[in-house]
Design a protein around this motif. Structure first.
Motif, mmCIF file in Angstrom:
data_model
loop_
_atom_site.group_PDB
_atom_site.id
_atom_site.type_symbol
_atom_site.label_atom_id
_atom_site.label_comp_id
_atom_site.label_asym_id
_atom_site.label_seq_id
_atom_site.Cartn_x
_atom_site.Cartn_y
_atom_site.Cartn_z
ATOM 1 N N UNK A 6 0.845 -1.190 0.000
ATOM 2 C CA UNK A 6 0.000 0.000 0.000
ATOM 3 C C UNK A 6 0.885 1.247 0.000
ATOM 4 N N UNK A 7 0.688 2.099 -0.971
ATOM 5 C CA UNK A 7 1.404 3.373 -0.993
ATOM 6 C C UNK A 7 0.632 4.345 -0.097
ATOM 7 N N UNK A 8 1.283 4.902 0.929
ATOM 8 C CA UNK A 8 0.563 5.769 1.862
ATOM 9 C C UNK A 8 0.078 7.060 1.195
ATOM 10 N N UNK A 9 -1.073 7.501 1.635
ATOM 11 C CA UNK A 9 -1.628 8.776 1.189
ATOM 12 C C UNK A 9 -1.835 9.650 2.426
ATOM 13 N N UNK A 10 -1.993 10.923 2.198
ATOM 14 C CA UNK A 10 -2.166 11.870 3.302
ATOM 15 C C UNK A 10 -3.332 11.425 4.185
#
Length: 138
Positions: A6-10
């Motif tokens: 999972x690529x982190x998002x704000x």
């Protein structure tokens, strides 16, 4: 059980940043406590009150032995310490790499049946270490 990346998002909770920081703080605290100031080893309240060693009895001395490079002594004092040190070190390396290079984060999705199996295995391991500590005479 399923591993996803999972690529982190704000707004996402950053486990790697939190637990990596906790591990680093704990490591620095141990190095300062045992190495720099050579402060006394805290006593076990469970053992003082019941007369029986707790499952983690010997852990502080095992950490001291591990920091001194005495892996065998650490293993004899409490087998959870060297095993835990290896796992925590691997997680710290992973956390530093994914945070510094902004890589996707590993997320493990575990269904309810698997949670119970993992909890049972962990409990059995913890109980096994406690039996080892009790019968080892600490």
């Amino acid at each position: 059980m399923k591993l996803t990346w999972h690529r982190p998002v704000r707004g996402d909770f950053d486990h790697e940043r939190l637990w990596g920081g906790v591990i680093l703080l704990a490591a620095v605290t141990m190095l300062v406590w045992f190495g720099l100031f050579a402060l006394p080893t805290p006593s076990c309240l469970f053992k003082e009150s019941t007369g029986l060693p707790c499952p983690t009895c010997g852990s502080t001395r095992a950490v001291e032995a591990l920091l001194s490079g005495k892996f065998g002594a650490s293993l004899r004092l409490n087998p959870m310490v060297p095993a835990g040190a290896v796992l925590v070190s691997l997680y710290l390396c992973y956390a530093v790499v994914v945070v510094v290079f902004r890589l996707p984060r590993a997320r493990l999705q575990i269904d309810d049946g698997m949670w119970w199996a993992l909890l049972s295995i962990a409990s059995a391991g913890f109980l096994g270490v406690w039996i080892y500590v009790v019968f080892d005479g600490r």
